[in-house]
Design a protein around this motif. Structure first.
Motif, PDB file in Angstrom:
ATOM      1  N   LYS A  44      -9.850  -2.083   0.439  1.00  0.00           N
ATOM      2  CA  LYS A  44      -8.804  -1.232  -0.030  1.00  0.00           C
ATOM      3  C   LYS A  44      -8.322  -0.464   1.317  1.00  0.00           C
ATOM      4  CE  LYS A  44      -7.550   2.980  -2.616  1.00  0.00           C
ATOM      5  NZ  LYS A  44      -6.494   3.399  -1.658  1.00  0.00           N
ATOM      6  N   ALA A  45      -9.315  -0.250   2.217  1.00  0.00           N
ATOM      7  CA  ALA A  45      -8.543   0.381   3.644  1.00  0.00           C
ATOM      8  C   ALA A  45      -8.050  -0.603   4.412  1.00  0.00           C
ATOM      9  CB  ALA A  45     -10.152   0.731   4.234  1.00  0.00           C
ATOM     10  N   ASP A  46      -8.537  -1.925   4.277  1.00  0.00           N
ATOM     11  CA  ASP A  46      -7.701  -3.073   5.084  1.00  0.00           C
ATOM     12  C   ASP A  46      -6.106  -3.024   4.352  1.00  0.00           C
ATOM     13  OD1 ASP A  46      -9.830  -3.655   6.499  1.00  0.00           O
ATOM     14  OD2 ASP A  46     -10.477  -5.423   5.576  1.00  0.00           O
ATOM     15  N   ARG A  47      -6.189  -3.109   3.208  1.00  0.00           N
ATOM     16  CA  ARG A  47      -4.903  -3.016   2.623  1.00  0.00           C
ATOM     17  C   ARG A  47      -4.050  -1.924   2.994  1.00  0.00           C
ATOM     18  NH1 ARG A  47      -7.191  -5.004  -2.285  1.00  0.00           N
ATOM     19  NH2 ARG A  47      -7.321  -3.039  -3.069  1.00  0.00           N
ATOM     20  N   ASP A  48      -4.526  -0.793   3.174  1.00  0.00           N
ATOM     21  CA  ASP A  48      -4.050   0.672   3.540  1.00  0.00           C
ATOM     22  C   ASP A  48      -3.470   0.374   5.010  1.00  0.00           C
ATOM     23  OD1 ASP A  48      -4.366   1.320   1.042  1.00  0.00           O
ATOM     24  OD2 ASP A  48      -6.026   2.683   1.610  1.00  0.00           O
ATOM     25  N   LYS A  49      -4.174  -0.359   5.886  1.00  0.00           N
ATOM     26  CA  LYS A  49      -3.654  -0.557   7.170  1.00  0.00           C
ATOM     27  C   LYS A  49      -2.324  -1.530   7.073  1.00  0.00           C
ATOM     28  CE  LYS A  49      -8.393  -0.646   8.960  1.00  0.00           C
ATOM     29  NZ  LYS A  49      -9.070  -1.758   9.819  1.00  0.00           N
ATOM     30  N   CYS A  50      -2.093  -2.034   6.207  1.00  0.00           N
ATOM     31  CA  CYS A  50      -0.857  -3.038   6.091  1.00  0.00           C
ATOM     32  C   CYS A  50       0.186  -2.012   5.919  1.00  0.00           C
ATOM     33  CB  CYS A  50      -1.097  -3.958   5.088  1.00  0.00           C
ATOM     34  SG  CYS A  50      -2.429  -5.243   5.339  1.00  0.00           S
ATOM     35  N   ASP A  51       0.090  -0.999   5.719  1.00  0.00           N
ATOM     36  CA  ASP A  51       1.249  -0.063   5.358  1.00  0.00           C
ATOM     37  C   ASP A  51       2.034   0.441   6.577  1.00  0.00           C
ATOM     38  OD1 ASP A  51       0.769   0.190   2.612  1.00  0.00           O
ATOM     39  OD2 ASP A  51      -0.288   1.981   2.484  1.00  0.00           O
ATOM     40  N   SER A  52       1.329   0.333   7.608  1.00  0.00           N
ATOM     41  CA  SER A  52       2.099   0.616   9.056  1.00  0.00           C
ATOM     42  C   SER A  52       2.876  -0.677   9.338  1.00  0.00           C
ATOM     43  CB  SER A  52       1.084   0.813  10.224  1.00  0.00           C
ATOM     44  OG  SER A  52       0.295  -0.350  10.303  1.00  0.00           O
ATOM     45  N   LEU A  53       2.708  -1.635   8.824  1.00  0.00           N
ATOM     46  CA  LEU A  53       3.594  -2.819   9.221  1.00  0.00           C
ATOM     47  C   LEU A  53       4.862  -2.916   8.254  1.00  0.00           C
ATOM     48  CD1 LEU A  53       0.657  -5.622   9.493  1.00  0.00           C
ATOM     49  CD2 LEU A  53       1.941  -4.300  11.412  1.00  0.00           C
ATOM     50  N   ALA A  54       5.770  -4.107   8.646  1.00  0.00           N
ATOM     51  CA  ALA A  54       6.919  -3.972   7.635  1.00  0.00           C
ATOM     52  C   ALA A  54       7.234  -5.352   7.793  1.00  0.00           C
ATOM     53  CB  ALA A  54       8.200  -3.347   8.463  1.00  0.00           C
ATOM     54  N   GLY A  55       8.058  -5.953   6.950  1.00  0.00           N
ATOM     55  CA  GLY A  55       8.481  -7.343   6.601  1.00  0.00           C
ATOM     56  C   GLY A  55       7.556  -8.176   6.188  1.00  0.00           C
ATOM     57  N   ASN A  56       7.793  -9.402   6.652  1.00  0.00           N
ATOM     58  CA  ASN A  56       6.707 -10.470   6.440  1.00  0.00           C
ATOM     59  C   ASN A  56       5.419 -10.075   6.985  1.00  0.00           C
ATOM     60  OD1 ASN A  56       6.234 -13.011   4.926  1.00  0.00           O
ATOM     61  ND2 ASN A  56       5.908 -13.837   6.929  1.00  0.00           N
ATOM     62  N   ALA A  57       5.441  -9.527   7.991  1.00  0.00           N
ATOM     63  CA  ALA A  57       4.010  -8.962   8.635  1.00  0.00           C
ATOM     64  C   ALA A  57       3.195  -8.180   7.564  1.00  0.00           C
ATOM     65  CB  ALA A  57       4.317  -8.356   9.933  1.00  0.00           C
ATOM     66  N   VAL A  62      -1.226  -8.124   3.851  1.00  0.00           N
ATOM     67  CA  VAL A  62      -1.575  -7.684   2.541  1.00  0.00           C
ATOM     68  C   VAL A  62      -2.143  -9.021   1.771  1.00  0.00           C
ATOM     69  CG1 VAL A  62      -0.910  -7.066   0.209  1.00  0.00           C
ATOM     70  CG2 VAL A  62       0.087  -5.895   1.921  1.00  0.00           C
ATOM     71  N   GLU A  63      -1.676  -9.939   1.775  1.00  0.00           N
ATOM     72  CA  GLU A  63      -2.180 -11.197   1.374  1.00  0.00           C
ATOM     73  C   GLU A  63      -3.424 -11.579   1.886  1.00  0.00           C
ATOM     74  OE1 GLU A  63      -2.327 -13.822  -1.533  1.00  0.00           O
ATOM     75  OE2 GLU A  63      -0.451 -12.877  -1.228  1.00  0.00           O
ATOM     76  N   ARG A  64      -3.745 -11.380   3.261  1.00  0.00           N
ATOM     77  CA  ARG A  64      -4.900 -11.692   3.980  1.00  0.00           C
ATOM     78  C   ARG A  64      -6.119 -10.654   3.349  1.00  0.00           C
ATOM     79  NH1 ARG A  64      -3.499 -11.698   9.073  1.00  0.00           N
ATOM     80  NH2 ARG A  64      -3.620 -13.986   9.204  1.00  0.00           N
ATOM     81  N   GLU A 104       2.652 -17.429   2.321  1.00  0.00           N
ATOM     82  CA  GLU A 104       3.080 -16.043   2.804  1.00  0.00           C
ATOM     83  C   GLU A 104       3.700 -16.531   4.332  1.00  0.00           C
ATOM     84  OE1 GLU A 104       5.143 -13.226   1.990  1.00  0.00           O
ATOM     85  OE2 GLU A 104       3.712 -13.679   0.480  1.00  0.00           O
ATOM     86  N   MET A 105       2.793 -16.893   5.034  1.00  0.00           N
ATOM     87  CA  MET A 105       3.027 -17.021   6.626  1.00  0.00           C
ATOM     88  C   MET A 105       4.273 -18.018   6.712  1.00  0.00           C
ATOM     89  SD  MET A 105      -0.935 -17.361   8.069  1.00  0.00           S
ATOM     90  CE  MET A 105      -0.454 -17.000   9.811  1.00  0.00           C
TER      91      MET A 105
END
Length: 182
Positions: A44-57, A62-64, A104-105
């Motif tokens: 959950k913490a790893d997914r929360d880190k994804c919030d700082s990214l945008a677009g396909n990144a 999130v998929e990772r 996704e990539m």
């Protein structure tokens, strides 16, 4: 305890669990429950880190994280139950997670390059599925062959017991049943 130390401890625990394989005893219920909660919290913490990214990144991130969580939970379940069904779910979750991440990539590409990327991802997933299916068939064939050998050996041992009488015959048959798992 700092988050980094807790995460490192969890990763070490999961690595040791993975190394232990099916040769080890099943996990105790409290250990399983605790590890499952830690895995969910960590990812959950790893997914929360994804919030700082945008677009396909962000989508890739999130998929990772989802894939890693799914694989870790499937591995944990297999380590807890030790069942062949859960082992297969774990192996399937590994190649499905890789497929979803690769797909996704591919979204960063366009045109034919994207089509080729998706086709390669599907091909890798299909090869992994075929390998898993082939391994299941081999294991089933080996198991059937072993059963047939044990039954044949049991019949021979049982015939030898027929030459005996009384308690000796009963003891011989009991021994043969135990020796050949009948």
């Amino acid at each position: 305890m700092t988050k980094q130390i807790r995460t490192s401890r969890l990763l070490c625990t999961l690595a040791l669990i993975g190394l232990a394989g099916s040769a080890s005893a099943n996990l105790a219920k409290p250990v399983y429950t605790s590890a499952k909660d830690e895995v969910k919290a960590m990812f959950k913490a790893d997914r929360d880190k994804c919030d700082s990214l945008a677009g396909n990144a962000k989508d890739v991130c999130v998929e990772r994280a989802k894939g890693q969580e799914t694989v870790a939970l499937a591995n944990l379940e297999y380590q807890y139950t030790g069942k062949e069904k859960d082992r297969n779910r774990y192996l399937e979750s590994r190649f499905e997670a890789r497929y979803k991440l690769a797909k996704e990539m591919c979204d960063d590409k366009s045109g034919n390059a994207k089509d080729v990327c998706i086709a390669e991802a599907k091909a890798e997933r299909d090869k992994a599925k075929a390998d898993l299916k082939a391994n299941k068939a081999v294991l089933e064939a080996e198991s059937d062959a072993l059963d047939a050998k044990l039954k044949a050996d049991y019949k021979v041992a049982n015939e030898r017991c027929d030459a005996l009488a009384g308690d000796a015959k009963d003891s011989c048959r009991a021994s043969a049943k135990a020796r050949y798992f009948q």
